[in-house]
Enzyme design. Structure first.
Site, short mmCIF file in Angstrom:
data_model
loop_
_atom_site.label_atom_id
_atom_site.label_comp_id
_atom_site.label_asym_id
_atom_site.label_seq_id
_atom_site.Cartn_x
_atom_site.Cartn_y
_atom_site.Cartn_z
CB SER A 29 -0.88 0.00 1.26
OG SER A 29 -1.50 1.26 1.45
CE1 TYR A 52 -4.20 -2.29 4.76
CE2 TYR A 52 -3.29 -0.08 4.47
CZ TYR A 52 -3.75 -1.27 3.94
OH TYR A 52 -3.75 -1.45 2.57
#
Length: 264
Positions: free
Chosen positions: A142, A155
């Site tokens: 990401s 995350y």
């Protein structure tokens, strides 16, 4: 460039980036192991698209929070495919909550799926490549592998960790002819972002230089390059595929006129 991949596994390939990647690798001449966690029909649909391209698809359920059993699924898929040339770690999750409100269970779930499960699956996949003609390990991380986001402590930590893991694997497995790289998407129009694979060109994103979210196929195209013989000298890299989002740091900072960004 003697490496010619014909067997790939893409985790979380029942929709979105995983599905687009499985189809892209099939178009590049690979049989594909397809995995799903909760959407079996989505995985079957991916398999049908792979088969429509003249390649074989093998479908299995994979729960990357089930450690170490998730590694056995990778072993089974590799056996069914007759070996493994390319492994794409795409399966992931995210629990969004402000740091002070984040529960230990939420933290553990996200880190378990996004980092610990990834470690087990990558290690199992690599063991099928060692001693052969080389291989490709690719992780979908990401942009938050590189930059944090408010409300995404677990995350962010998991994706930062996964990015570091991939760089270390690249150092250790280079002598085996195995390249190890990450692809770091920005906002992509997929079910995970509530966009149901819509055409992103109709969505306005003023804070992104290209002015829109990305399409899952735009991520898959970069993965397909990294999986190909043409990427034989690329390893330890992380490709941000984000429409230029990461370049907006100071620019975005000086133009924000409200505290809305502080909300998760």
């Amino acid at each position: 460039m003697t490496f010619q991949p014909t067997r790939a596994i893409v985790t979380g390939s029942d929709s979105g980036i995983g599905k687009a990647t499985a189809v892209a690798l099939a178009a590049a001449g690979m049989d594909v192991g397809v995995t799903w966690h909760s959407d079996e029909e989505g995985a079957r649909d991916t398999a049908r698209e792979v088969e429509a391209l003249g390649r074989r698809a093998v479908v299995r359920r994979l729960d990357t929070s089930d450690i170490p059993a998730c590694g056995e699924v990778i072993d089974e898929l590799a056996a069914k495919l007759g070996g493994l040339d390319v492994f794409v770690n795409n399966a992931g999750t995210g629990d969004n909550a402000p740091f002070l409100d984040l529960t230990l269970d939420q933290w553990r779930h996200t880190v378990s799926v996004d980092l610990e499960g990834a470690f087990v699956c990558l290690q199992r996949a690599a063991r099928h490549m060692v001693g052969g003609d080389g291989g490709r390990l690719i992780a979908i991380t990401s942009v938050h592998e590189h930059q944090p986001r408010v409300g995404s402590a677990a995350y962010d930590a998991a994706k930062h960790g996964l990015g570091g893991l991939m760089k270390t694997i690249a150092l250790e497995l280079g002598r085996e002819g195995i390249t190890v790289n990450s692809v770091a998407p920005g906002e992509i129009a997929t079910p995970m972002t509530g966009q149901e694979d819509e055409d992103p060109r109709a969505t306005d994103r003023p804070g992104v230089p290209l002015g829109r979210p990305g399409d899952a196929r735009e991520i898959a195209a970069v993965v397909a390059f990294l999986a190909s013989p043409a990427a034989s000298y690329v390893t330890g890299a992380s490709y941000a595929v984000d429409g230029g989002m990461l370049q907006m740091g100071p620019q975005a900072g000086s133009h924000i006129e409200s505290d809305d960004w502080r909300q998760a």
